[in-house]
Every structure is written in C-alpha cells, then in structure tokens.
Design a protein around this motif. Sequence first.
Motif, PDB file in Angstrom:
ATOM      1  N   GLY A 492      44.320 -86.895  40.249  1.00  0.00           N
ATOM      2  CA  GLY A 492      44.475 -86.635  39.105  1.00  0.00           C
ATOM      3  C   GLY A 492      45.980 -85.981  38.764  1.00  0.00           C
ATOM      4  N   PHE A 493      46.155 -85.774  37.437  1.00  0.00           N
ATOM      5  CA  PHE A 493      47.557 -85.639  36.991  1.00  0.00           C
ATOM      6  C   PHE A 493      48.056 -84.196  37.680  1.00  0.00           C
ATOM      7  N   SER A 494      47.084 -83.334  37.813  1.00  0.00           N
ATOM      8  CA  SER A 494      47.373 -81.850  38.426  1.00  0.00           C
ATOM      9  C   SER A 494      47.049 -81.695  39.720  1.00  0.00           C
ATOM     10  N   ALA A 495      46.544 -82.900  40.386  1.00  0.00           N
ATOM     11  CA  ALA A 495      46.131 -82.625  41.790  1.00  0.00           C
ATOM     12  C   ALA A 495      47.592 -82.535  42.578  1.00  0.00           C
ATOM     13  N   GLY A 496      47.545 -81.765  43.588  1.00  0.00           N
ATOM     14  CA  GLY A 496      48.664 -81.445  44.505  1.00  0.00           C
ATOM     15  C   GLY A 496      48.788 -82.539  45.306  1.00  0.00           C
ATOM     16  N   PRO A 497      50.015 -82.543  46.204  1.00  0.00           N
ATOM     17  CA  PRO A 497      50.199 -83.626  47.159  1.00  0.00           C
ATOM     18  C   PRO A 497      49.297 -83.579  48.519  1.00  0.00           C
ATOM     19  N   LEU A 498      48.212 -83.925  48.302  1.00  0.00           N
ATOM     20  CA  LEU A 498      47.273 -83.824  49.328  1.00  0.00           C
ATOM     21  C   LEU A 498      47.165 -85.175  50.092  1.00  0.00           C
ATOM     22  N   GLU A 499      47.131 -84.944  51.334  1.00  0.00           N
ATOM     23  CA  GLU A 499      47.061 -86.189  52.472  1.00  0.00           C
ATOM     24  C   GLU A 499      46.030 -85.767  53.333  1.00  0.00           C
ATOM     25  N   ASN A 500      44.809 -86.282  53.266  1.00  0.00           N
ATOM     26  CA  ASN A 500      43.673 -86.423  54.215  1.00  0.00           C
ATOM     27  C   ASN A 500      42.731 -87.610  54.155  1.00  0.00           C
ATOM     28  N   PRO A 501      41.980 -87.669  55.177  1.00  0.00           N
ATOM     29  CA  PRO A 501      40.927 -89.092  54.810  1.00  0.00           C
ATOM     30  C   PRO A 501      40.255 -89.142  53.691  1.00  0.00           C
ATOM     31  N   LYS A 515      40.789-102.718  40.029  1.00  0.00           N
ATOM     32  CA  LYS A 515      40.756-104.135  40.054  1.00  0.00           C
ATOM     33  C   LYS A 515      39.629-105.024  39.357  1.00  0.00           C
ATOM     34  N   ALA A 516      38.429-104.139  39.563  1.00  0.00           N
ATOM     35  CA  ALA A 516      37.529-104.693  38.859  1.00  0.00           C
ATOM     36  C   ALA A 516      37.442-104.625  37.264  1.00  0.00           C
ATOM     37  N   LEU A 517      38.317-103.455  36.857  1.00  0.00           N
ATOM     38  CA  LEU A 517      38.445-103.143  35.391  1.00  0.00           C
ATOM     39  C   LEU A 517      39.594-103.582  34.704  1.00  0.00           C
ATOM     40  N   ALA A 518      40.260-104.432  35.472  1.00  0.00           N
ATOM     41  CA  ALA A 518      41.690-104.869  34.825  1.00  0.00           C
ATOM     42  C   ALA A 518      42.493-103.776  34.712  1.00  0.00           C
ATOM     43  N   LEU A 519      42.642-102.713  35.442  1.00  0.00           N
ATOM     44  CA  LEU A 519      43.560-101.633  35.187  1.00  0.00           C
ATOM     45  C   LEU A 519      44.728-101.708  36.220  1.00  0.00           C
ATOM     46  N   GLN A 520      46.002-101.273  35.823  1.00  0.00           N
ATOM     47  CA  GLN A 520      46.967-101.468  36.484  1.00  0.00           C
ATOM     48  C   GLN A 520      47.506-100.050  37.255  1.00  0.00           C
ATOM     49  N   ARG A 521      47.699-100.343  38.617  1.00  0.00           N
ATOM     50  CA  ARG A 521      48.463 -99.242  39.410  1.00  0.00           C
ATOM     51  C   ARG A 521      49.915 -99.083  38.938  1.00  0.00           C
ATOM     52  N   HIS A 522      49.963 -97.821  38.583  1.00  0.00           N
ATOM     53  CA  HIS A 522      51.305 -97.306  37.872  1.00  0.00           C
ATOM     54  C   HIS A 522      51.728 -96.054  38.345  1.00  0.00           C
ATOM     55  N   VAL A 523      52.917 -95.667  38.024  1.00  0.00           N
ATOM     56  CA  VAL A 523      53.454 -94.438  38.628  1.00  0.00           C
ATOM     57  C   VAL A 523      53.804 -93.837  37.152  1.00  0.00           C
ATOM     58  N   VAL A 524      53.630 -92.421  37.165  1.00  0.00           N
ATOM     59  CA  VAL A 524      53.843 -91.469  36.081  1.00  0.00           C
ATOM     60  C   VAL A 524      54.880 -90.190  36.506  1.00  0.00           C
ATOM     61  N   PRO A 527      53.923 -82.913  36.267  1.00  0.00           N
ATOM     62  CA  PRO A 527      53.981 -81.722  35.553  1.00  0.00           C
ATOM     63  C   PRO A 527      55.629 -81.184  35.921  1.00  0.00           C
ATOM     64  N   THR A 528      55.694 -81.350  37.312  1.00  0.00           N
ATOM     65  CA  THR A 528      57.078 -80.961  38.065  1.00  0.00           C
ATOM     66  C   THR A 528      58.114 -81.937  38.071  1.00  0.00           C
ATOM     67  N   GLY A 529      57.874 -83.142  37.377  1.00  0.00           N
ATOM     68  CA  GLY A 529      59.204 -83.990  37.554  1.00  0.00           C
ATOM     69  C   GLY A 529      58.603 -85.084  38.892  1.00  0.00           C
ATOM     70  N   GLN A 530      57.628 -84.855  39.556  1.00  0.00           N
ATOM     71  CA  GLN A 530      57.192 -85.626  40.641  1.00  0.00           C
ATOM     72  C   GLN A 530      56.689 -87.124  40.274  1.00  0.00           C
ATOM     73  N   GLN A 531      56.874 -88.051  41.062  1.00  0.00           N
ATOM     74  CA  GLN A 531      56.262 -89.436  40.666  1.00  0.00           C
ATOM     75  C   GLN A 531      54.782 -89.353  41.127  1.00  0.00           C
ATOM     76  N   LEU A 532      53.718 -89.728  40.189  1.00  0.00           N
ATOM     77  CA  LEU A 532      52.132 -89.738  40.777  1.00  0.00           C
ATOM     78  C   LEU A 532      51.957 -91.074  40.367  1.00  0.00           C
ATOM     79  N   THR A 533      51.080 -91.570  41.511  1.00  0.00           N
ATOM     80  CA  THR A 533      50.645 -92.816  41.450  1.00  0.00           C
ATOM     81  C   THR A 533      49.331 -92.668  41.231  1.00  0.00           C
ATOM     82  N   LEU A 534      48.783 -93.392  39.929  1.00  0.00           N
ATOM     83  CA  LEU A 534      47.626 -93.458  39.292  1.00  0.00           C
ATOM     84  C   LEU A 534      47.017 -94.907  39.139  1.00  0.00           C
TER      85      LEU A 534
END
Length: 1324
Positions: A492-501, A515-524, A527-534
């Motif tokens: 999510g937009f407010s989720a921290g930088p977590l890396e786990n299985p 892919k099934a819903l024709a939504l694009q992978r993008h970067v925003v 809140p602190t200016g970091q890049q998030l992949t959504l």
Amino acid sequence: MRDTAKRGNAEKKTMADVSCPANEKSASESRKDGCSFPIKIQGAGVDPFELQVYGFCLVQDTILNLLGREEVAPRTSLSLALSGVNLDPMAELQDVKGFKAGVTLRLVEDSYSPRSAQAHLARVQEMLKAAGPQDALTEGRSPSVLNTLIQTSEAPPTLHPFKNRRANIKAEQSSEAPPPPAYILPGASELPPLMTLLPTNTHSEAPNYVLDLSLSCWNPPPGFRKLQGDFLYFRVHTLEGKQCEITSCPRGFYLNKSTFDVFDPRPAQSTPVCHCLTDLLSHISPQFKHNFSLLRHRPSLLAEETLSTLHRTLSWLGISSLHSHKSSFLGRLGLEQGLHTQAPDWNKELQEARDLPQGSLEERLERERTLLQINGAFVWAVTQAAEKVVDGFAEPINSSCDDPAFLLGGVFVSMPTHMEDMLGGERGHRAAQRLELQGVQVYSDLEGDLQNLHTIPTALADYRGVRLSAQGLAPGLQGPEQAEVPNGLLYGFSAGPLENPERLKLLELLALSAKALALQRHVVLGPTGQQLTLFTSVDAQGMLGADGRYYLLDVYRTMPADANFLEEGSDGVETDHEEGKEEHFPRRYPHLLCRLRPELVKAFVQHKYALFSKRVRERMEESGGVEECINAGDSRSTDAVRGACEDVGSISHIFFEMRFNPNIFSPGVQFPSSESDAVELQKRLLKEAASFIINDQIPAFMNDCIQGSDMPMDCATLREALHQKGINLRYLGHLILTISQSNLKRQLRHITRLAFAEILVRCAQRFFNGYIQGVETSNLSAAVSHFLCCLLVPNFSSAATGEESKKRSRRRGRGGGGASDSTAWSALSGNELWSVICQDAQETYRLKGGLGSNADHLVEQYGLQKISLLREMCLKTGIQLRLREYALDNRNKAPISPDDVLNILPVIKHITMTTTDATRLFQAAENNLQKGLLKQAYEQLKEASYLFGRVCDDLHPEACHCLSLLAKVAYLQGHASEARSVQLRVVVISERVLGFDHPNTIQQYVLLAVYLFARGEPALAQRCLYRAKVLLLMVHGADHPYTAVIDASLGLVLRGEQSLQYLQNALKLNGSFRGETDLTTALTHNLLAQRLCVTGDYRGGMNHEKEAHSIFQDKWGENHPQTKFSSDFLRNLTQQAVCVERSIRQGGVDLSDKLPECLFLSLDSTLEQLALVNGISKTSYSTRIMAFKEKLKERKAAAEAEKTKSEGSESLNENEASEPQASEVTGGATSSGEQTKEATDDGKGEADASEADDASEKSDYSNMNRDCVTQNKSDDEEHRSDISKSVPTESQSRPSEAQSESAVVNFKVCVVSEGDLEKPAETE
C-alpha cells in the motif's frame, strides 16, 4: 438456507423427467456413470414410490432429495438402508454394495436431537403455511402470476399428483379466451387498471389445521426430565376445541398429562409415540387429519414456484391484509431464536468455500453452489441488519457519534455521517461505496491462481434514505496475534519497506491480477518522497490475515479515471460541439470519483487491437506487400509491428499490450520524473478512451436501439444496456443531446423518454434521501405519500394533507397540534421539489430547464407516464404501495394517502457469483446458434440448463436466459411440447427472480404464447399476450418498438377486424421506429396483405404487398428469393383481384370469399410468421451468400457449355474459383481445422434437408416471408487479415473461429461454410 436450497434442487430434478445430458460422462470426468436410473423407496410410514437418482450422488444428497418430496414431507431425521444395513451418508450410491437399477431402499427413522427436533417443528409449520402470491407480496417479494393465469374460476379443484400437473393444465383452461379488453386495444386512451397486474384472490382460503400451536408454559424441562429425554413442551389447540400438551423427545412426539395448572410429564394413556408430529396431530384431531389430507393432495406447483430465491426481488405493489398469526407458528414456538443462536463468520465461510477443490466438474459445481448459497445468506443477513440499524433496534459497538458501527448477525455495518470533502461530500462518499463494491466484484471474478487474492464480503443497503456499508469481519481483528503467521499491512501507499516471502507472494499475485485487469505497473512518490511500485491505485491496501490468506482492501479506484469529468483546469480531453459550451469536455462533476467501467476498458482494448491490426497491414503494404514482408524474414515486418505499437499507444514496443494507470488524474498523486513519458502516454490513452465513449460507444448504442438489438422498456433495462456498452449514467445528458441533434430523433424517442425518466428518478431519489431521514417514525407513511404527491401532481399543496395527517394522528392517540406537526416534510411543496430536481439535473447532467416545471411537462413533451414514474421511484427507494387505482391527474385531492404506503424495504446492492461451466456452455451454444448449428446448440443448451439447475436451482437470471434459448431451439427443431414446458418454467423464473413486471418477463410471456399457440392452446396464448400487453402499457406505454411485436402477434393469433386492427398498429409503429424501408416494416406489410386477402380485401392487400416488394427489391435486388416470392405472391393476388372484379361486373358468383389455394393462410404459415415476428427464426439469406450463389450458377452454366474440357479440369477450375469467394463469405477469418469440420459436418445434413423443400417453397406463397427479418450481423463484423493473427501479442486468448452463414428455410437451418462452398452443385 443451504439445506433448503439443496433439498429444492434435488426435488426439482426428480419431479421432471430426468435424462442423461449429452456428453455427461466426459463432462463429469471421473464419474463412472452420469445417467440416472430408477430406485424404489418405502418404509417410515411412507407409501412406496419410485425415484430417479444419479449414480454419482451422495447418500446424504439423496436423503435431502427425499425430504423435499411430497410423499415424505414433513418427515425429517431419516436415513437410508439397503438389505437391513444403514448406508454411509458420505458414500456415493454407485459405490454401495448391491446398489443397482430397480433396487429398493428403506427409510429408517433416526433419533432426534434437540436441534433436529426444532428443525422438524419448523418444517411442519412451513408445510402448514399455505404459500401464495399474497404471501410474497406481504414480504415485499415479486410473486409468480402464471399459475393464476392458466387457472380459471370455473375449473373444479382437482386432487391429482404433481406428475399429472402439466397434463392437466390444458384441461383447466377455458376453451375460449375472452376478446381483448378495451384498454389494450390500439389507440386506447385509458391505461389498464392496476388491479389487473396482480391477483387479489388467487387461491381459495386455506383451511385451518389447528387453532393454536405455541410453547408450553412448562418450558424449559426440569433437570430430572432432561435426564429422561424431554427436549421441549408445546401446547396445541385443535379445531375441536381440545387443548393438549405435547412432549418432544429423542423418539419423536407424544401426548403428556400436563394441563394449564398441573405439570405431569408422563405419557397419556393410549397415545402412541409418533416420529412425525403430523401423525400425532392426526391421531388427536380428526379435523386436522381431514384438512391435512387435502393439503397433501392439493395440485402442486412447478418447482420454480415453491423454491426460495437466493435474493429478494422487490415488488412495488402489495396487498393490504390484516396481520394474523394463523398458520404462522414459528415465532410462537420460539424457533427463530433457537435455530440461529450463533452468528456466522461470513468471511470465513466465503473464503473456505472459495478454497474448495475445482479439479473435476462435480467439485466445481459443488463449489459454485456453496458460494451462491453463502452469498445469498449473507445478503439476507445484510437486509435484516440494515432494518435493525436504521429502525433503531441496534446499539453501536463504538463510541463515535460521527461514524457509528454496528455488528449484527456476523455483519459489520458502518453508517458514516461525516463525509469527506475531498471525495465530493455525501455524493462522493456514496460513489466510493459503489465503486468499492464494483472493485470487489472485479477481483472476485478472477480465475485460476488469482483466486488466492481475497476480498472481504461486501454489500450496500439503501434503506430510508441511508446508505449502509456492510462487510464480513476482516480476519485478524478477532483473537490474539499469531507469532508464526506474520499478519499486517504488506502492500500500500503507507506500507513500510518490507521484504519477506509473504510480501513477495502478495506482489506476485498483484502483478498477475494487474495483467488480467489491464492495469499498469507504475511508480509513485510516497509520503516521504520515496519511490513506490504499485499495481493498483494508491488507496488499495494488501494484508496477510490471521487465517493465512492475502486480502486486498479499499479497491474503489481500481478502474482508470474518466478524462471527460475532471476538475476545472485539468488537462483532459477537449471536445467542443457546435451547440456551445454546454458540451465542453472535460467538465466538472459533483463528485471526484468518475471512473471508467470495466466493460468500457474491455471494449476500448478490443478497439485498439483492431486499429493495431489495421496499422500493421497498412505499414506492410507500404513496405512492399503483406506476403513479401512475412516471407522475406527481414526487419520490415518487425518495424511494422513497432510502428503500429507506437501508433495505438501500446506500452510495449514489440507486441500489442494495452494497460492503464489507475492513478492518472487522481488528485494528490505525484510521479517521479523518470516516469514522465509513461505518464504522458497514459494521459493520452485515457483521453482516447474518453473520446471513445463519445464518438463510438454512444453512437453504437443508438444504432443497436435502431436495429432492435437493444429495446429497453424501463429504467433498469436502459441502465443495463448502457452499462454493457461501458457507458456510465453520467452521460445521460449527453445521450439526450446527441439524440436530439441526430436525424434519428423520432426513431429513438423511447430512449429519450427513458433517459429523462432515469434522470428525474435519480435526482428525486437524492432529494428523498435527505428528506426522509429527518422524519419521525410515526410520520413515515405520511411523509412518503406527501413526497410522491409533490413529485407527480403539479403545484401540489400540503395544506390539505397536513390537516388530514393531524386528524389521523389524533385518532391514533399521538397528539395533534404539537411541535412535531410543524416538520420539514409537511412544508414541502411540489414547486419547491421540482426546483431542486431541475437544479440537480442541470448540475449533474447539464439539463438546464430540460425537465420543465412539473411532471405534466414531461408527459406532454416526451410521452412519459406518471404511473411509470411512480413505479420507477418505488423500485429505486424500496417503497411498496397498496394495489389500487391511483388518480395521479387529480389536483383537488392527494392521489396517494398514507394508508397506501404499505412498507419501505431495503434495496441491496451485492456482488454476483459466477457459474463458470454453465455459462461457458451457454456461450458456446450461442456461438453455434449464430453459425446455424442447431443440433450442437441444442445439446449444449440442455447440458448448460442441467448445470444451472445443479448450481442455482434455475432461479438465476442466466439460467432464465439459458432456458429461454433452449425453448427457442427446441421449437425450431419441431419440439413444440418441449418448448412449451420449458417456457412455462422460464416465465415463473423471470417473475420471481427479475420481477413480475420486468421487461424480460413481458418478452417471455409473448414467447410462451407462441409455443402455446403451436400446441393448439389459442385461448391460453391469447391470455398470455393480453398479460404482456398490459404489463408493457404500465411499464412504458404504447409508444414503444416492442408494442409492434405484441400487436403483430395478436394480429396473427386473433381473427377478424381485431386482427387487422392490431396488424395496422404494428405497421404504424414499425414504420415509425424502424423506418418505412426497414425489413421489419416490409414483413408487417406482407402479414397485413395476407390477412386482407383472407377478409376479401384484395385491393388493400395488393397495396401492402407492393410496399413490401418495393422494400425487398431495394434491399436485396430482383434475384433474391424473398423478392421473387413477393413478386409471385403479388402476381397471384392481382389475378385473384381481377377475377373477383370481373365476376362481380358480370353478375356472376361473388368470389371474394373463395380464397385460392396459393393464397390460403395455413396454420403452419401462421406459426412461421409468429416465429419471425418474435425473433425465434433469425436471418436466412445473407446478401453476400446470395451473390456468391449467383456466381456459382453462372460458373456452372459456363462449365456445362464447355463440353470439350475434361471432367477433372472442370472440377479443378470450380475449386480454384471457389476459394476467393469462400474467404469473402467467411469474412476473412482464419478457421481452425476442427471447427471447420465441425461446422461442415453438422451443416450438411440440415442443408440437405432444406434442399428438398426448395421446389415446394417457391409455390407456397404463404411462406414467402420466412426469410425476412433483420440483415445478417456478419455484414457488420470487422474483417481481420491473416497478418493480424501472425502479429505477436501478450495474450494469445483470441482463438480463430470458423465463420459461417445460417439460413432458416422452412424451419431448417442451412449452414454455408468453407466445406459447403466447394460443392456448388449440392448447395444449389
């Protein structure tokens, strides 16, 4: 609820003639035997009977089947035994040792438990309660009226079992139907009475069985009696006046010695212990025994009439009756609380059902059935929770006054009162709730591994002006944290930088879903200016629940934004029209959540793919030709694909891939500079999608309405038709403007009328929501009636109703003249209401002054009916009115009084569960039907209807459509009896699932009339047509294209002057809506010409046939068979007219009454005409097929002239000449070998059958119009080149299908495919 549904499903399958559907063994995969066979049932005091069962059925399913049989009901707690050995409930019948066809199974009475004893009491009271349409109306449900229609008051009561029910239907109806009432005649000025819509006394008064049945005052049993097995004590008051105390125990029920004053639980003397309560009551009361015997032998209804529907279909009309406790002992026995003591965990039940195995067909059917039952039970729980919350019977579980929350029946209900301005206030919040439900539906429909991405069960309830959001409890909110399962926010937009299985697994699921819903992978930017992949919108949140499942929440921005409705100053699509700035886009909307519909995204991607294929071909042709670019192996083909990708805006440069960023045009979302090119491309695509709605979808919708593909009759069907095209209802104003500026304004006046009605009702509903919330409960009925009067009566004054309300309040003891009387609702006037509505319509739909000053303006200007507006308003808000006549044009007295408002019911919006296998078979049957493969379509429809019955008991809209199409195909194949029996079920299903006055119900009544007429039941067919005409006049009015269909059908069924009257009105309507040169108009001309010939008016018949011949000649040319038939008929008609005129002048015999055989109108001709008028028989000859056949004739003649050539060279030349024409007829589509062979093999037999009739059909002029309907849809299909199929795409889910043309000649389908085109001699 699940048990009831299962029992009903098994009962329905056994009451009908059960046969093994085609390909059942292969469809059942691992099942050993898919066919049914008979067995014998006896024991437990039941008369022996036979039962049809399937070998793969479980023993417990067979028991549920038996419990629903009338021979067994109301017995419960039974098991099955074979040769003295009880059967394992979880075993399959075919696996039981010694089980075979004709075997005898015995019913064994099992011991009761306290809960099963209560269930038995509930089953008894359910059976004693006489069900009828009045009961459905009292509960606010839509009733089934068909059974009333086919019965007559003169018919004596019969005591035949169900198996003879359908055979006796014909005997029960009267021999002749009455003439059509005056109010359904063409040109009638008065509307049909409302009392004709629903039966007021459909059944005779049900007899009483007992005077009272209630809990005893000696409950609960004391401890020493519990130890001896006493479960419950209840008292019965018999019709003879005797009061008895009954004990429930593990062995059953018996009479004890207790009285009202003395407790003596010992069994009474000479009283048996009966396993079934009705046996004991029959022993105690002779009157009960007699009345119960009548109940057991009453005429049974169709299974679809008795089974409970999954969801309540609201009825806007009801019958006011005295509230009585007779025959309703459920509450008096305390069973409502006893059977539902524990609130279910809806999310747990739903997710466990989703996780059921899907490896075989049986597993998938069981899974889908379970999902449907759980969703239906959840929706019913939401309905009950909404009523309790709004009515004030529930306390919030939180202390917040702004956003109270409630927990009732396992449903978490939120009622927010603090609306966020960032979404657009209350309207924005309602839009967010609706879009959240839409997002849940989109993710729930994903298949395969994506079903591991879960959503919370969600529904919306609109009740008394309040919108409630209802959900199941989210996992992780209850119980302690589990250390071994890391739950919490993972995405999510407010989720921290977590890396786990767990996060990686969730991201993988989100990527696949995007892919099934024709939504694009993008970067925003976060809140602190970091890049998030959504992979979703910034609002969505992904979490791992305590149950170990991945959940996605807040999905209301799943679909991309609509660039036509943005904030002022946004760089959306610029669209200016000549009319001025009223149609300038982008424009501001009252809320900021304008998103595209999923249907629009799908249609836009298909549009882009067609454009991509076209651009690839054009670029290859510019580079030297298509074949050369493909065979050369150089970079030209690759460059063409790359250039086409760039032209259409594909996000990939090497293959076609269309995806959308849901965060584009979302306020507050920032993208990094590295994404600037991708952001600009996404803005371009969304602008093009917005233009696609304006320039393509809305004109396509208008064209479908002109051609008759879509014929909306009310606001619900208009919304459905627009949504199928991906058009949001915010475009209603633009739709009205587009129609008014086109040359099709007159032909689309019914669409304009419905659009205005929808705008009016939606604006009135928004005002009603705030209006009704401030009304005290004691004044609700008065406030509702006052609002409806202000809406429908011009310049309505509240003075008279205010005094009347005060008098009524004083009579009821509420006081009159206090502060409570000067409420806001009573001060509302009609002018004030319409002023607010017009302002809302102008702001929302840009209809400045378009609605006028009152309802009379819409009636006079656009032909709207006030009764139709009243119906739409009631269905929209859940209001139920008393069934009586309403004088809505009376300005001196309020036409609707408070006593007319019977109830306000919650309107529930919920997700729909898919029926995957049944729907796929249904769609495959539709495709085969379009190709003309009737036999294959018939078998697939039978199997699809069987699967629908297994999943949803046929009480589902899709099942209704499937059965309706099955009846049509059966009728086309000459099985009129089967079509009739199936269509009877279709009408009942449509009435109960969609509504007794739904447009689909109207159409199904007309189709039933056709099948009844074909079976020699003209009286009942006429009554069905009368019923359909009455419903259409009330729902929409006479000025509608479908009125022409009903009137043409009545003209064919009736005789004499009334027949001509209806056909003339049908001709007038077809000419008005379809155009004077349309083929449907030509068909009506021909029908009228034939009817005039029967009456002896040959001159009038000649005039109409000349008009028909002119249209045929203009559309198809001189050489088309339809034109030739019309010419021959006109020639014979002219000859007969000349003969009659000459005979009269010479003083001879009057020949006007002697119709020649060539002009005689036979019954078969009438049936074929009915099939054509109602769309049962589709197009026959295509213009391209006829042109091709003419070329074949020329080549055959040329081949015969060249006798010097060898026979082999002639065959070779014909084959070479046929190839390019074959590709032309098939539309340039590449057909796979299997599909081509399938179409050819199936079509040959039917084509050969039609050849035998070619000689006779030329002389049978009464059958000449069988080929005239609409033009072949294949003419409008887009041609795709072979090169477009060689272009690499991301998804290879576009299989090529063999295209073929179908021809209905003498009810036989001639399939012209590639295999047939190579044999011109056989085809001719």
